[in-house]
Design a protein around this motif. Structure first.
Motif, mmCIF file in Angstrom:
data_model
loop_
_atom_site.group_PDB
_atom_site.id
_atom_site.type_symbol
_atom_site.label_atom_id
_atom_site.label_comp_id
_atom_site.label_asym_id
_atom_site.label_seq_id
_atom_site.Cartn_x
_atom_site.Cartn_y
_atom_site.Cartn_z
ATOM 1 N N HIS A 185 4.976 2.690 -2.224
ATOM 2 C CA HIS A 185 4.115 3.865 -2.275
ATOM 3 C C HIS A 185 2.699 3.481 -2.700
ATOM 4 N N ALA A 186 1.741 4.119 -2.060
ATOM 5 C CA ALA A 186 0.329 3.925 -2.381
ATOM 6 C C ALA A 186 -0.264 5.222 -2.903
ATOM 7 N N LEU A 187 -1.159 5.105 -3.864
ATOM 8 C CA LEU A 187 -1.925 6.258 -4.312
ATOM 9 C C LEU A 187 -3.155 6.369 -3.427
ATOM 10 N N ARG B 294 0.433 10.582 -3.572
ATOM 11 C CA ARG B 294 1.254 9.401 -3.301
ATOM 12 C C ARG B 294 1.769 9.452 -1.872
ATOM 13 N N VAL B 295 1.591 8.338 -1.151
ATOM 14 C CA VAL B 295 2.004 8.244 0.243
ATOM 15 C C VAL B 295 2.985 7.087 0.387
ATOM 16 N N ALA B 296 4.125 7.361 1.018
ATOM 17 C CA ALA B 296 5.107 6.312 1.281
ATOM 18 C C ALA B 296 4.661 5.481 2.472
ATOM 19 N N LEU B 297 4.582 4.182 2.312
ATOM 20 C CA LEU B 297 4.223 3.276 3.405
ATOM 21 C C LEU B 297 5.500 2.754 4.048
ATOM 22 N N PRO B 298 5.752 3.071 5.323
ATOM 23 C CA PRO B 298 7.021 2.715 5.979
ATOM 24 C C PRO B 298 7.061 1.245 6.420
ATOM 25 N N THR C 16 2.854 0.512 -12.090
ATOM 26 C CA THR C 16 3.565 -0.170 -11.009
ATOM 27 C C THR C 16 4.994 0.331 -10.846
ATOM 28 N N ARG C 17 5.504 1.082 -11.788
ATOM 29 C CA ARG C 17 6.838 1.649 -11.608
ATOM 30 C C ARG C 17 6.816 2.729 -10.535
ATOM 31 N N GLU C 18 5.711 3.494 -10.457
ATOM 32 C CA GLU C 18 5.612 4.592 -9.507
ATOM 33 C C GLU C 18 4.769 4.253 -8.280
ATOM 34 N N LEU C 19 3.845 3.293 -8.411
ATOM 35 C CA LEU C 19 2.908 3.006 -7.330
ATOM 36 C C LEU C 19 2.767 1.503 -7.125
ATOM 37 N N ALA C 20 2.801 1.104 -5.854
ATOM 38 C CA ALA C 20 2.642 -0.307 -5.542
ATOM 39 C C ALA C 20 1.178 -0.701 -5.452
ATOM 40 N N MET C 21 0.300 0.251 -5.119
ATOM 41 C CA MET C 21 -1.109 -0.065 -4.904
ATOM 42 C C MET C 21 -1.905 1.228 -4.827
ATOM 43 N N VAL C 22 -3.232 1.091 -4.819
ATOM 44 C CA VAL C 22 -4.150 2.186 -4.522
ATOM 45 C C VAL C 22 -4.791 1.885 -3.176
ATOM 46 N N ALA C 23 -4.865 2.882 -2.298
ATOM 47 C CA ALA C 23 -5.459 2.708 -0.970
ATOM 48 C C ALA C 23 -6.565 3.742 -0.799
ATOM 49 N N THR C 24 -7.809 3.311 -0.939
ATOM 50 C CA THR C 24 -8.968 4.190 -0.879
ATOM 51 C C THR C 24 -9.580 4.177 0.518
ATOM 52 N N ASN C 25 -9.894 5.356 1.039
ATOM 53 C CA ASN C 25 -10.639 5.469 2.290
ATOM 54 C C ASN C 25 -11.898 6.269 2.014
ATOM 55 N N ALA C 26 -13.013 5.555 1.853
ATOM 56 C CA ALA C 26 -14.285 6.206 1.557
ATOM 57 C C ALA C 26 -15.062 6.563 2.816
ATOM 58 N N ARG C 27 -14.446 6.370 4.001
ATOM 59 C CA ARG C 27 -15.136 6.561 5.275
ATOM 60 C C ARG C 27 -16.303 5.584 5.367
ATOM 61 N N THR C 28 -17.351 5.915 6.096
ATOM 62 C CA THR C 28 -18.512 5.037 6.199
ATOM 63 C C THR C 28 -19.778 5.830 5.918
ATOM 64 N N ILE C 29 -20.812 5.133 5.513
ATOM 65 C CA ILE C 29 -22.115 5.756 5.330
ATOM 66 C C ILE C 29 -22.898 5.580 6.622
ATOM 67 N N GLY C 30 -23.577 6.629 7.051
ATOM 68 C CA GLY C 30 -24.189 6.620 8.366
ATOM 69 C C GLY C 30 -25.272 5.575 8.555
ATOM 70 N N GLY C 31 -26.095 5.349 7.526
ATOM 71 C CA GLY C 31 -27.186 4.408 7.675
ATOM 72 C C GLY C 31 -28.311 4.982 8.529
ATOM 73 N N PRO C 32 -29.304 4.163 8.909
ATOM 74 C CA PRO C 32 -29.402 2.754 8.512
ATOM 75 C C PRO C 32 -29.825 2.599 7.051
ATOM 76 N N LEU C 33 -29.462 1.456 6.473
ATOM 77 C CA LEU C 33 -29.872 1.102 5.122
ATOM 78 C C LEU C 33 -30.779 -0.120 5.203
ATOM 79 N N ARG C 34 -31.828 -0.138 4.359
ATOM 80 C CA ARG C 34 -32.749 -1.269 4.322
ATOM 81 C C ARG C 34 -33.016 -1.647 2.871
ATOM 82 N N VAL C 35 -32.951 -2.947 2.597
ATOM 83 C CA VAL C 35 -33.157 -3.481 1.248
ATOM 84 C C VAL C 35 -34.425 -4.327 1.269
#
Length: 473
Positions: free
Chosen positions: A291-293, A315-319, A374-393
């Motif tokens: 399972h992933a959070l 919590r999502v079960a990963l098959p 870790t008893r309840e969750l195997a990992m954390v799985a984050t989906n932050a999507r993407t930032i549109g940009g453009p970015l300049r440094v």
């Protein structure tokens, strides 16, 4: 005494003008920080540039950006202020975000020399020479907690044996920023004059009775144990180690469309397949899932220009036990479709602030560190999507961006994060050093995309939720 123990009082005028209260998520991460000295949850991103920049130019760029009124939120620091409740004529002290426009930019924008190739090897980085040194540098930066006595963010210019560098690392404390807030910070520092549309809803509807029942059901389900893999190598120990791959968002969208799924479904199903391949011998006779959070945003459009944390989680079960990649993707899509229909985040958005205001520090700390159980969750799985940009440094274009989710050292085996800029997506695996062969996971995730493409139907499938909408019309 540190700021988090007894902070200096802000002046009354400054408090009225600039003080901003902590969100429920901020309170939870702060409680964990206070109750667990030496532990921290920092997040960030690596920005790869199309050419080198000098430290002086980077500092000048950031100073110019921070002078703009809309960037004032980046000058906020955590302070304890006195709050007066007018209706009761009483005062109380509470932690708040207080703006400090004259912040010391040079203390927050620094340079770090990339490790030599030999040093990178000693740190366990044996992959391709190009990324090996950047990954080793990120591993080092991850051991340096953000100083919560100042503005809770840092920029590191990674220098390659000279005065300049073509990669910049942004780090911030999770006390101050979630994924959406991190993107807002990057846009304020490196984006255009526009306000990017990140798809936030105008409102989140009020909960119905069934929403409360589903919320309780999800909470009870989380208490059941997940499967613990032998492949983890025992309890997590050692510092965080980072590995990543990049690909095109358009490719993931095409796979999702052809399988009648979403980009998030493809991300999670590829993660399930990567874990299966990485620990293949464990799935021959035992198909129980891990399972992933999965963090879920409860931010609305009115919060777009505010930092802090506006997230919950499910919590999502990963098959991983399913041998067929297409069926794994279909199973994930079915699960996430049910979650969307169940009103996830509705109860949390409307009730978490009041609950957090009454919860004890220990209860808040438990919530903030649940991903490390870790008893309840195997990992954390984050989906932050993407930032549109453009970015300049400092005049250089950002060509790729990978994000780093929080890994609770000594508590978690794995934290996975999807971030990106424009059409480029990065999948980052942060693993405890004790996890054997963890550096294989990123490549295995990418290989799953090849398998999805091979098994994709010849005709495009319509997702179940879209079929329901069509029938409703």
């Amino acid at each position: 005494m540190t700021l988090l123990e007894t902070a200096p009082q802000a002046s009354p005028s400054a408090s009225r003008a600039f003080a901003r209260p902590l969100t429920a998520g901020d309170r939870a991460y702060l409680a964990f920080h206070r109750l667990n000295p030496g532990e921290f949850q920092d997040v960030g991103a690596v920005l790869f540039l199309d050419g080198p920049v000098e430290l002086a130019d980077l500092r000048a760029h950031v100073s110019e950006r921070l002078a703009h009124p809309r960037a004032r939120i980046l000058t906020e620091r955590l302070e304890t202020i006195t709050v007066r409740a007018a209706e009761r004529r009483v005062t109380r002290s509470e932690a708040s975000w207080v703006s400090q426009p004259d912040m010391d930019v040079d203390a927050h924008v620094v340079a770090l020399d990339l490790p030599t190739a030999d040093d990178a090897l000693r740190l366990g980085r044996v992959d391709d020479a190009g990324d090996r040194r950047v990954r080793a540098a990120l591993d080092v930066i991850a051991t340096r907690p953000i100083d919560m006595e100042r503005q809770p963010w840092m920029l590191y210019l990674l220098r390659d044996g000279a005065s300049s560098g073509s990669a910049v690392v942004y780090r911030t404390s999770h006390i101050a920023q979630d994924g959406a807030a991190l993107y807002r910070s990057l846009h304020l520092l490196f984006g255009g004059d526009d306000t990017p549309d990140i798809g936030l809803p105008a409102v989140i509807r009020r909960p119905r009775p069934v929403d409360y029942l589903r919320f309780v059901s999800r909470g009870l389900a989380v208490l059941s144990p997940t499967r613990v893999l032998d492949a983890w190598g025992g309890p997590p120990t050692g510092p965080a180690r980072h590995t990543w791959v990049t690909t095109e968002l358009g490719r993931i969208r095409d796979i999702a469309r052809r399988h009648g799924a979403s980009v998030n479904d493809v991300y999670l199903a590829a993660l399930a397949g990567a874990v299966r391949s990485w620990s293949e011998y464990e799935w021959r006779e035992d198909a129980r899932p891990v399972h992933a959070l999965m963090p879920v945003s409860i931010r609305v459009a009115a919060d777009q220009n505010v930092l802090s944390n506006h997230t919950s989680g499910v919590r999502v079960a990963l098959p991983c036990g399913e041998p067929d990649a297409a069926r794994r993707l279909a199973r994930i899509a079915a699960v996430t479709s049910r979650l969307k229909d169940s009103g996830i985040g509705v109860v949390e958005h409307h009730h978490f602030p009041a609950v957090a205001a009454r919860a004890t520090p220990r209860m808040l700390s438990y919530a903030a560190s649940f991903g490390g159980r870790t008893r309840e969750l195997a990992m954390v799985a984050t989906n932050a999507r993407t930032i549109g940009g453009p970015l300049r440094v400092a005049g250089r274009a950002v060509t790729e961006l990978i994000g780093t989710g929080p890994l609770l050292v000594g508590r978690q085996h794995l934290s996975v994060a999807l971030f990106g800029v424009g059409d480029r997506v990065g999948i980052t695996f942060a693993a405890s050093a004790s996890v054997p062969n963890h550096d294989r996971l990123a490549g295995l995730w990418l290989a799953e995309l090849d398998e999805f493409e091979r098994l994709a139907p010849a005709t495009v499938q319509v997702p179940a939720q879209r079929r329901r909408a069509v029938r409703a019309r």
